[in-house]
Design a protein around this motif. Structure first.
Motif, mmCIF file in Angstrom:
data_model
loop_
_atom_site.group_PDB
_atom_site.id
_atom_site.type_symbol
_atom_site.label_atom_id
_atom_site.label_comp_id
_atom_site.label_asym_id
_atom_site.label_seq_id
_atom_site.Cartn_x
_atom_site.Cartn_y
_atom_site.Cartn_z
ATOM 1 N N ALA A 41 0.833 -1.203 0.000
ATOM 2 C CA ALA A 41 0.000 0.000 0.000
ATOM 3 C C ALA A 41 0.869 1.254 0.000
ATOM 4 C CB ALA A 41 -0.925 -0.006 1.217
ATOM 5 N N PHE A 42 2.005 1.202 0.706
ATOM 6 C CA PHE A 42 2.877 2.383 0.705
ATOM 7 C C PHE A 42 3.461 2.618 -0.683
ATOM 8 C CE2 PHE A 42 6.418 5.150 1.696
ATOM 9 C CZ PHE A 42 5.863 5.981 2.655
ATOM 10 N N PHE A 44 1.978 1.906 -3.494
ATOM 11 C CA PHE A 44 0.890 2.540 -4.252
ATOM 12 C C PHE A 44 0.679 3.993 -3.789
ATOM 13 C CE2 PHE A 44 -0.744 -1.904 -5.108
ATOM 14 C CZ PHE A 44 -0.508 -1.849 -6.470
ATOM 15 N N PHE A 45 0.961 4.269 -2.506
ATOM 16 C CA PHE A 45 0.857 5.641 -1.997
ATOM 17 C C PHE A 45 1.820 6.555 -2.752
ATOM 18 C CE2 PHE A 45 1.999 8.600 1.728
ATOM 19 C CZ PHE A 45 0.906 9.418 1.509
ATOM 20 N N GLY A 48 0.248 7.047 -6.243
ATOM 21 C CA GLY A 48 -0.870 7.998 -6.167
ATOM 22 C C GLY A 48 -0.396 9.402 -5.862
ATOM 23 N N HIS A 79 -5.659 8.618 -9.590
ATOM 24 C CA HIS A 79 -5.287 9.123 -8.256
ATOM 25 C C HIS A 79 -6.374 8.773 -7.238
ATOM 26 C CE1 HIS A 79 -4.017 11.728 -5.009
ATOM 27 N NE2 HIS A 79 -5.197 12.335 -5.047
ATOM 28 N N THR A 82 -6.552 4.915 -6.796
ATOM 29 C CA THR A 82 -5.375 4.425 -6.073
ATOM 30 C C THR A 82 -5.454 4.768 -4.593
ATOM 31 O OG1 THR A 82 -3.999 4.630 -8.059
ATOM 32 C CG2 THR A 82 -2.857 4.571 -5.945
ATOM 33 N N MET A 83 -5.729 6.034 -4.291
ATOM 34 C CA MET A 83 -5.719 6.433 -2.883
ATOM 35 C C MET A 83 -6.820 5.741 -2.081
ATOM 36 S SD MET A 83 -3.189 8.223 -2.236
ATOM 37 C CE MET A 83 -1.972 9.399 -2.762
ATOM 38 N N VAL A 87 -4.573 2.377 -1.260
ATOM 39 C CA VAL A 87 -3.746 2.974 -0.206
ATOM 40 C C VAL A 87 -4.482 2.953 1.142
ATOM 41 C CG1 VAL A 87 -2.521 5.039 0.567
ATOM 42 C CG2 VAL A 87 -2.507 4.416 -1.855
ATOM 43 N N MET A 91 -3.913 0.019 3.734
ATOM 44 C CA MET A 91 -3.078 0.455 4.866
ATOM 45 C C MET A 91 -3.763 0.084 6.181
ATOM 46 S SD MET A 91 -0.144 2.295 4.665
ATOM 47 C CE MET A 91 0.848 3.265 3.549
ATOM 48 N N MET A 402 -5.477 9.418 6.621
ATOM 49 C CA MET A 402 -4.031 9.245 6.489
ATOM 50 C C MET A 402 -3.280 9.678 7.744
ATOM 51 S SD MET A 402 -3.266 7.610 3.819
ATOM 52 C CE MET A 402 -1.496 7.771 3.952
#
Length: 642
Positions: A41-42, A44-45, A48, A79, A82-83, A87, A91, A402
């Motif tokens: 996930a990071f 992909f962060f 994004g 974006h 993805t987020m 993400v 996460m 986040m």
């Protein structure tokens, strides 16, 4: 009497290696899977985040020429996708996988192989979505994919097919995880761990799992219909052929608004763990916080149409959904007041996790208040499709979600990796992210109220939006710097970070009762829980004035003093398995086959031989995976005990 033995095929034997690449590919250990979720996930962060920076470069000033309109549409769509799906959700799933079983005193998830399959589907689903860039067109219809705009006639090419099929793959992963979390919490809690003794993070995991279970099937139905319209030529969303023009909006937002709480409730759980530890007080109003979380989830299913006030639902529907949207602010407010009351009068330690937790409380409050303004239908007419909405949901999802995730990273990092993160770098990480976040998103309230539409790839000079957009772009790059600081901190911790004790924060819940990093079998002996915050109550008693007093040395165990001899007591853990990965590969290959089954759209009579071949290969791989899964033994004779 004669005895016989049957030699099993080596293919059906479970792998024995738990180290190296094979160890990671075949692991069913909830802690390793949690780490895989977090690392993936990071990554992909970062992807994004780069997409966001490109968007902000394009909008740094009027008449930007960094991106074309087509590329801009693809980037802002990816974006968002993805987020949200690659993400924030995974996460939080990382913490759910790693922390929740230990918090409730379990040795693993209820279905370890299903847990592994969920992770591999998440990874492959994310790669599947991003591979659309390699095929010339990423999704470009927004993360919401509104139909009929997303039909083939209006959005040709494979982009929206990747969107519809990719989200189905990710949805399977999330549904399997939801069932696993629910069964684990209901069946594997340690003796004495009643529901109202569970840590709040585990409670929010439980509530979020039910949200996933009920919300995702609605999206799955919509995505199935969209795929059928785009590939088979059915008619669920084509208004020109008599379809309901807002059917997709209803299906999407019945999922989409609970999705907001799917992303934010785990972060609420994280700060409910962090604030008491660093205030050195119990969580104020534990039961109220738990039931408020459940109430948010329940009411969250009754507010979807406030996303559609401008769609013309009529005054009665708008009034009803306006009221329900206002009501949901009540349990949310309860949580905020309880967090503030937890800190009130406490001996606060402003560590990095505490700063991020306080940051969540402050920024989510702003996002929540701007959300209440959407509940007023006439007011919403003025805001809808403007940058005011962009500001609002970033205050909720980034300022809330986040920041909560970063609080969790700093809080549980020592438990997961056995080393501390640097506090100075952590505080630099917080303050740069706090300043950058508010610089990026608070001006969007103003540009939105001054009429700037969202999803525009360009704006002309002289509209009064120049300064606000420039500030937002500077803020976005400041956030990027803050993320870089975190990466430096993580690398430094890996190389030279201080070794963590089992209980570096003087924690309250069971995960702090074991060594850091957590042993493979979690607990040397099954814990017996006697109270809420049981680990804290093992270490402290109260004096005559109700103040905590440390139990004399030797009267309580801590993470370093556990009975190491228990390692030899034959605790058995599930063996690794190849098949979850094989099943995930099969589903993903089928996805590629569907995307390329009819590349010229439903009006064409041409079916792609490549698409059919991929579907056949995927089905064979999937069935092989399922047969292997079913036929492999539950454990290998003579397998490792712990």
């Amino acid at each position: 009497m004669a005895t016989t033995s049957i030699e099993r095929s080596a293919t059906l034997r479970r792998p024995s290696s738990k180290t190296g690449l094979v160890g990671w590919l075949t692991t069913v250990d909830h802690k390793k899977i949690g780490i895989l979720y977090g690392m993936t996930a990071f990554a992909f962060f970062i992807v994004g985040g780069i997409e966001a920076l490109l968007i902000r470069m394009q909008l740094a000033g009027p008449n930007g020429d960094v991106l074309t309109a087509e590329v801009y549409n693809q980037l802002f769509t990816m974006h968002g996708v993805t987020m949200i799906f690659l993400v924030i959700m995974p996460m939080t799933a990382a913490f759910m996988n790693y922390v929740m079983p230990i918090q409730i005193g379990a040795r693993d998830m209820a279905f370890p192989r299903l847990n592994a399959m969920s992770y591999w589907l998440f990874l492959l689903g994310g790669l599947f979505l991003n591979s659309s860039f390699l095929f010339g067109q990423a999704p470009s219809g927004g993360w919401f994919g509104y139909a009929p705009n997303s039909l083939f006639a209006y959005n040709p090419g494979p982009g929206m097919d990747f969107y519809a099929v990719g989200l189905q793959i990710l949805g399977i992963a999330s549904l399997a995880s939801a069932v696993n979390f629910i069964v684990t919490i209901l069946n594997l809690r340690a003796p004495g761990m009643t529901l109202l003794r569970m840590p709040v993070f585990s409670w929010m995991t439980f509530v979020t799992a039910f949200l996933l279970l009920f919300a995702l099937p609605v999206l799955a139905v919509g995505l199935f219909e969209l795929t059928a319209d785009r590939i088979l030529g059915t008619n669920f969303f084509d208004v020109g052929k008599g379809a309901d023009p807002i059917l997709w909006q209803h299906l999407f937002w019945v999922f989409g608004h609970p999705e907001v709480y799917i992303m934010i409730l785990p972060s609420f759980g994280i700060v409910s763990e962090v604030l008491p530890v660093f205030s050195r007080k119990p969580l104020f109003g534990y039961a109220a916080v738990v039931f408020a979380g459940a109430a948010i989830a329940f009411i969250g299913f009754g507010v979807w149409a406030h996303h559609m006030f401008a769609a013309g639902l009529g005054p009665i529907a708008n009034t009803g959904f306006a009221l329900s949207s206002m009501v949901i602010a009540v349990p949310t407010g309860i949580k905020i007041f309880n967090w503030v009351a937890t800190m009130w009068g406490g001996r606060i330690r402003l560590t990095a996790p505490m700063l991020f937790a306080i940051g969540l409380v402050a920024q989510f409050t702003i996002g929540g208040l701007s959300g209440v303004t959407h509940a007023i239908a006439p007011h919403d007419y003025q805001q809808t499709d403007t940058y005011y909405i962009v500001a609002h949901f970033h205050y909720v999802l980034f300022g809330g979600g986040m920041f909560g995730i970063f609080a969790g990273l700093y809080y549980w990092w020592p438990k997961i990796f056995g080393r501390m993160l640097n506090e100075t770098l952590g505080k630099l990480n917080f303050w740069t992210m706090f300043v950058g976040f508010n610089l990026a998103f608070f001006p969007m309230h103003m540009s939105g109220l001054w009429g700037m539409p969202r999803r525009t790839y360009i704006f002309p000079p002289g509209m009064g939006w120049d300064l606000m957009n420039l500030l937002s772009t500077i803020g976005a790059f400041t956030i990027a710097f803050a993320v870089l600081v975190f990466i430096v901190n993580a690398v430094r911790s890996h190389r030279v970070g201080e070794e963590a004790t089992g209980d570096p924060w003087d924690g309250r819940t069971l995960e702090w009762s074991v060594e850091s990093p957590t042993p493979e079998h979690n607990f040397h002996e099954t814990p017996i829980v006697h109270s809420r915050d049981d680990w804290w109550n093992t270490k402290y008693e109260e004096d005559t004035q109700g103040r905590p007093v440390r139990v004399p040395a030797g009267a309580a165990d801590d993470g370093e003093q556990l009975d190491v001899g228990a390692r030899e007591r034959g605790i058995h853990l599930p063996d690794p398995s190849y098949w979850p990965l094989v099943v995930a590969i099969g589903i993903t290959v089928i996805g590629y086959g569907i995307v390329f089954l009819r590349p010229q759209g439903p009006a064409s009579n041409q079916w792609s031989a490549g698409g059919i071949l991929f579907i056949v290969l995927g089905v064979v791989t999937l069935l092989s995976g399922y047969f292997g899964w079913v036929l492999e033994p539950l454990e290998e004779p003579g397998g490792d005990d712990h």
